[in-house]
Design an enzyme around this catalytic site. Structure first.
Site, PDB file in Angstrom:
ATOM      1  N   THR A  11       0.807  -1.218   0.000  1.00 26.69           N
ATOM      2  CA  THR A  11       0.000   0.000   0.000  1.00 26.69           C
ATOM      3  C   THR A  11       0.840   1.267   0.000  1.00 26.69           C
ATOM      4  O   THR A  11       0.305   2.351  -0.069  1.00 26.69           O
ATOM      5  CB  THR A  11      -0.925   0.026   1.225  1.00 26.69           C
ATOM      6  OG1 THR A  11      -0.103  -0.021   2.392  1.00 26.69           O
ATOM      7  CG2 THR A  11      -1.878  -1.145   1.215  1.00 26.69           C
ATOM      8  N   LYS A  12       2.159   1.136   0.119  1.00 23.96           N
ATOM      9  CA  LYS A  12       2.980   2.342   0.118  1.00 23.96           C
ATOM     10  C   LYS A  12       3.893   2.422  -1.094  1.00 23.96           C
ATOM     11  O   LYS A  12       4.904   3.100  -1.091  1.00 23.96           O
ATOM     12  CB  LYS A  12       3.791   2.417   1.420  1.00 23.96           C
ATOM     13  CG  LYS A  12       2.868   2.524   2.616  1.00 23.96           C
ATOM     14  CD  LYS A  12       3.516   2.988   3.875  1.00 23.96           C
ATOM     15  CE  LYS A  12       2.443   3.257   4.916  1.00 23.96           C
ATOM     16  NZ  LYS A  12       2.965   3.307   6.276  1.00 23.96           N
ATOM     17  N   ASN A  13       3.500   1.738  -2.130  1.00 24.95           N
ATOM     18  CA  ASN A  13       4.312   1.670  -3.328  1.00 24.95           C
ATOM     19  C   ASN A  13       3.795   2.675  -4.353  1.00 24.95           C
ATOM     20  O   ASN A  13       2.623   2.656  -4.734  1.00 24.95           O
ATOM     21  CB  ASN A  13       4.226   0.216  -3.844  1.00 24.95           C
ATOM     22  CG  ASN A  13       4.778   0.036  -5.221  1.00 24.95           C
ATOM     23  OD1 ASN A  13       4.366   0.710  -6.154  1.00 24.95           O
ATOM     24  ND2 ASN A  13       5.689  -0.895  -5.374  1.00 24.95           N
TER      25      ASN A  13
END
Ligand SMILES: [Zn+2]
Lengths: 346, 470
Positions: free
Chosen positions: A110-112
């Site tokens: 989710t932090k890509n």
């Protein structure tokens, strides 16, 4: 879960009949590379085949499938993602299928940056059809991580580019009910209030928003978020801020309570620097908090800085600097007055 | 009184506060009088961890396979900050490897054969500057790099990370940073960048990644540094930005990235450098506060007069430095007007040579304490916060932030800090100084500038600068 087929029993490319015609291209790392990564066999092989089709610019179904495998091995490879978009466009693939692929990858990533960028590209292509799905998707992310930066950017982009504003203020409300300290939700609230085409803009919304914010401040005066939000509601219109009686009253309430006074004092200082004419009540509330070492004749702004130097020792240098700025501002207005008097006399 | 509802933000915050307090309590219990004497930078351990990374990385690093110039930069810059050297062989290997990441049409990709990307271009260029040899600098194809940067320009005024990539403030900073340090800036390149960054400053005062997003430490550094480099920093609301950033330092001593988020060692640099940059912007800050800078001599004279002399009493005992906090009218402070515009191409040099007329507005000792006690790992490397593992990114930015904090009290570039401003034993803890706009070690910056100045500016670009032949 059918998505596991790749990882479960992976057949090497060199054993796949439909890849027999492709000559893998090894990575040109040189004889003594720095930061060399000890890739797994699968990783190296997949990337060798990816390089082969990338260099050949092969926009085929098997190329699409290969990019999928490469992305699962390293979702951070923007070259693979970009090439995948090229292939998707060339093949005219149903992009709703592509969305499912991204959903599967998104789980642990989710932090890509790349995944979110790809989602944005997809949503743009799908247009209004994508709104509900994207808003729901980001909601799901926020249920796990309510401050996910990428997800908030994505959601804002969806709202602005594709619409879906109807329930957004209510959604912010709900998130703030869950966690009034969630600054991302406050930021989203500001975004909605200032940009939603359905609400009439900041000035139209101001009174309602001030009511809400003042309540939040009363409930937890040490919470920085609503204080900054309140200031934001009067961005570019400090005149109205200075005249708002609700603001003066919440300041007085907090300053005379047992709660932390730091943000209230900071806010009051800000108002005074914008020519607020303080009420007697506010003045006495500050006097009560002023350290005894201070001269009672000290200007109110300087008293506030002195209180803050003690109450907020982490920022003692900041408050000291603010005090010195007040000093000069004072001097300059004195000088201006003196000059004005002189010219009157002349 | 309504009782305060315990939310996730509060719970998470309390857990971190408790952990940090335990660490500080322990250190102050074993040496109540001078706990900082027990602290030092585990130089050998860090060097071991870093040089190991340069030589070999395990399979788990595959997820960073598109960030290998970053791995170079994080390790090489950290080693340079420690004042260590990796030796000629490894240096040459690094130059060779980065050359393989350079695209034939300019810019650097995340690895050999990958598309050029602005962030990895920044990392590669900073790595090569950190290596510092003429071969390193001359390996950069400046002419092609310029065309790559121009190709990444977006209609919004910002930059795109790569062909078909995302537009954000990071992209603006990385593009402007490499263009400036390599002396390939021109008006076309910076056109519209200021408008884009300005649209990202939020109601909180900090800067977001995109218009509308939340103020964030990383983007605030990128936005502020880029605005300084294009000489448009006076367009930002600086008092608002200052007020936001000083509130990001938390009870733990370190910085958080956003309001009501947790402390994280990497923001020691992102936020710490923002405060450090602001120390050189005092003229513009005064202008924005409505203070005319030419009044400085008058105020210095007047300050001895009655109404102001009660100032000193409550300054005592707070800090030995505070009297210096406001040196308006000191030598040098007004030598140049805030609106004076240096040649865009040399803003980085002009900036670092300004006298620092403003004392740091954050608690630099407390920040150093957080980095050394909470982020440092005994076996080498640094981490986000206690309970997390080490990594190269946090090692790089914890060390960079530590350096920023150590030098925050110095008056001018190139002067060493006083021992009282360095947490821990001076000789063991003092790091090299960085150029705060580029985050490369200052000496390496000077070398790179000398090289870039020797090359001709944008058109026509020289591919064979004289410096490389010496
Ligand atoms: Zn971090």
């Amino acid at each position: 879960m059918d998505s596991c087929e790749v990882t479960k029993t992976r057949i090497p490319f060199k054993e796949r009949p439909d890849w027999a015609d492709v000559k893998p291209v090894p990575q040109d790392d040189g004889p003594c590379p720095v930061v060399p990564i000890a890739y797994t066999e699968d990783f190296s092989e997949t990337m060798d085949y990816f390089r082969a089709i990338y260099v050949a610019d092969e926009r085929s179904t098997r190329a699409l499938q290969l990019t999928g495998e490469a992305i699962q091995l390293n979702p951070g490879n923007y070259t693979v993602w970009q090439f995948r978009r090229v292939v998707l466009e060339a093949l005219g693939v149903d992009l709703r299928e592509e969305l499912k692929f991204v959903d599967r990858i998104a789980g642990e990533n989710t932090k890509n940056y790349q995944i979110w960028h790809h989602r944005r590209w997809l949503a743009e292509k799908l247009g209004a059809d994508a709104v509900t799905n994207e808003l729901e998707f980001t909601k799901k992310i926020f249920s796990q991580d309510a401050k996910n930066y990428h997800a908030w950017s994505h959601r804002q982009w969806v709202l602005q580019a594709l619409g879906g504003w109807e329930d957004e203020l209510a959604y912010c409300q709900q998130l703030l009910e869950d966690d009034i300290y969630n600054n991302s939700a406050w930021n989203q609230r500001y975004f909605v209030v200032t940009r939603s085409p359905l609400l009439g803009g900041l000035v139209a919304m101001r009174e309602l928003e001030v009511n809400y914010t003042v309540q939040a401040i009363r409930a937890s005066p040490e919470n920085e978020s609503p204080w900054r939000y309140l200031r934001g509601l009067y961005k570019n219109d400090t005149q109205s801020l200075v005249q708002d009686s609700q603001v003066a009253s919440v300041l007085w309430d907090v300053l005379t309570s047992q709660n932390s006074h730091v943000h209230a004092l900071r806010f009051l200082l800000d108002l005074l620097c914008h020519d607020l004419e303080p009420s007697q009540e506010l003045k006495s509330a500050v006097d009560v908090l002023t350290p005894q070492s201070c001269s009672p004749d000290l200007a109110l702004t300087k008293k506030i800085c002195s209180i803050l130097e003690h109450a907020d020792p982490m920022r003692v240098k900041y408050w000291n600097w603010r005090k010195s700025m007040v000093r000069v501002q004072l001097l300059q207005s004195q000088n201006a007055e003196r000059l004005a008097n002189l010219s009157v006399q002349e | 009184m309504e009782s305060r509802k315990v939310t996730k933000t509060l719970e998470d915050q309390w857990v971190v506060e408790r952990r940090v307090r335990e660490i500080y309590d322990y250190f102050y219990s074993i040496s109540p009088n001078s706990p900082s004497d027990l602290i030092e930078i585990e130089r050998d351990k860090h060097f071991g961890y870093l040089s190991q990374g340069l030589r070999k990385l395990g399979p788990s690093f595959s997820v960073l396979d598109a960030s290998r110039p970053w791995l170079c930069y994080w390790t090489l810059h950290s080693i340079a900050l420690l004042g260590e050297s990796i030796g000629g062989k490894l240096e040459n290997d690094a130059i060779d490897f980065l050359t393989r990441c350079q695209d034939k049409d300019g810019g650097y990709g995340g690895g050999p054969g990958q598309m050029p990307h602005l962030a990895t271009t920044y990392a590669a260029v900073n790595s090569l500057i950190t290596l510092g040899k003429p071969e390193a600098l001359s390996s950069i194809n400046r002419e092609k790099l310029y065309t790559f940067l121009l190709r990444m320009k977006d209609a919004s005024g910002g930059f795109r990370m790569h062909d078909g990539g995302e537009v954000d403030v990071r992209a603006c900073y990385t593009a402007i940073s490499v263009a400036n340090i390599l002396n390939i800036v021109d008006d076309e390149l910076i056109h519209g960048v200021g408008n884009y960054i300005l649209s990202c400053q939020t109601y909180e005062g900090g800067i977001a990644g995109e218009p509308g997003s939340e103020a964030h430490g990383g983007y605030t550094f990128c936005g502020l540094a880029a605005m300084i480099l294009i000489n448009e920093v006076n367009r930002l609301d600086l008092p608002g930005l200052i007020d936001w950033v000083v509130f990001r330092q938390g009870v733990e001593g370190g910085f958080q990235g956003r309001t009501n988020k947790l402390v994280d060692g990497c923001y020691s640099f992102w936020q710490g450098a923002v405060v450090f940059l602001i120390q050189r912007l005092n003229l513009i800050v005064h202008e924005q506060l409505g203070l005319s800078n030419d009044l400085s001599t008058e105020s210095a004279d007047d300050s001895s007069e009655s109404e102001l002399s009660d100032e000193e009493e409550h300054l005592e005992g707070i800090s030995s430095h505070v009297q210096d906090t406001f040196p308006l009218g000191q030598a040098g402070a007004c030598q140049e007007n805030a609106s004076h515009s240096p040649k865009i191409a040399d803003t980085g040099y002009e900036f670092i040579n300004r006298p620092i007329a403003m004392r740091p507005l954050f608690d630099s000792m407390y920040l150093q304490q957080y980095v050394l006690l909470c982020s440092q790992i005994e076996v080498g490397g640094f981490r986000d916060k206690p309970g997390k593992g080490r990594d190269y990114y946090h090692t790089c930015y914890c060390l960079s932030g530590l350096s920023i904090a150590q030098y925050s009290w110095t008056d001018e570039a190139d002067s060493p800090p006083l021992p009282r401003d360095v947490f821990g034993p001076y000789s063991k803890c003092l790091l090299e100084q960085v150029h705060p706009l580029f985050n490369v070690v200052l000496d390496r910056y000077y070398e790179a500038r000398e090289y870039s100045q020797a090359c001709e500016t944008v058109s026509p670009l020289s591919l064979a600068p004289t410096f490389s032949e010496t």
